[in-house]
Design an enzyme around this catalytic site. Structure first.
Site, PDB file in Angstrom:
ATOM      1  NE  ARG A   1      -3.851   0.322   2.784  1.00 22.70           N
ATOM      2  CZ  ARG A   1      -4.650   0.489   4.001  1.00 22.70           C
ATOM      3  NH1 ARG A   1      -4.242   1.147   4.918  1.00 22.70           N
ATOM      4  NH2 ARG A   1      -5.217  -0.108   3.837  1.00 22.70           N
TER       5      ARG A   1
ATOM      6  CE  LYS B   1      -7.291   3.008   4.417  1.00 21.01           C
ATOM      7  NZ  LYS B   1      -8.282   2.480   2.967  1.00 21.01           N
TER       8      LYS B   1
ATOM      9  CB  SER C   1     -12.317  -1.791   1.100  1.00 21.71           C
ATOM     10  OG  SER C   1     -11.088  -1.888   0.908  1.00 21.71           O
TER      11      SER C   1
END
Length: 213
Positions: free
Chosen positions: A45, A144, A114
């Site tokens: 990521r 997040k 997701s």
């Protein structure tokens, strides 16, 4: 010619190698330590937009994962996953749909989606060809912090309604991951609690051990 994609394992620790948590120069060593500690799947990521660096780093991680016999998933970027010959891609709300990703990736590639706190989105993703679905955030997440919170009961409902493997994500560590496995998670996707730990191998080992109590 790219190698055949590594199949998705049945269950286990899914480590997110996130460059917001570890400097790119240390990313490969951190990922190797996570694999040593028991990671069964790795996701690369990087939201930087530095395409040269992203290619270099993802290629390095792919070699590490190939040597360990585990899959490397690329976050968000189907083009990068296809060009690398990575084992799959993870798609968010604003990314390509599974059907489109399938046209760019080899047969057998892993396509994760997701689904946040939505069972309906997961059912749609499964119907569209997703290999796995991910729910979360189940706990407060440093990666997040503004992510939607998913109730743990969602995993119970998902286990009854879905056939594809279920990934739990968001603020997971060795102290809270066990309850998610107990109610239906096949994988625990973990970023900070592993990749940013002082002893990465030990942190990974503690979470991996939750799958074999």
């Amino acid at each position: 010619m790219h190698a055949e994609p590594t199949p998705l394992p049945l269950r286990g620790l899914y480590v997110l190698a996130d460059t917001s948590l570890v400097k790119p120069a240390k990313l490969a060593a951190a990922t190797a330590a996570a694999i040593e500690g028991g990671a069964k799947l790795v996701q690369y990521r990087d939201k930087s937009g530095d395409n040269v660096r992203r290619w270099r780093d993802a290629n390095r991680l792919l070699r590490l994962c190939r040597d360990a016999g585990i899959g490397l998933i690329v976050n968000d970027d189907v083009d990068l996953a296809a060009a690398l010959g990575a084992d799959g891609v993870h798609l968010g709300r604003d990314d390509a749909v599974p059907a489109v990703a399938k046209t760019q990736l080899p047969h057998g590639a892993i396509i994760g989606v997701s689904c946040y706190d939505s069972l309906a989105r997961a059912e749609h993703a499964q119907a569209a060809g997703a290999t796995y679905v991910a729910f979360g955030s189940f706990f407060p997440s440093t990666t997040k912090p503004n992510a939607a919170r998913a109730p743990i009961g969602l995993l119970v409902a998902a286990r009854k309604r879905l056939l594809v493997p279920i990934v739990a994500i968001g603020g997971i560590n060795a102290n809270n991951g066990g309850e998610l496995i107990h109610v239906g998670a096949d994988f625990l996707a973990v970023a900070a609690a592993v990749i940013a730990a002082g002893d990465i191998s030990a942190a990974a080992r503690r979470i991996a051990a939750l799958f074999n109590p």
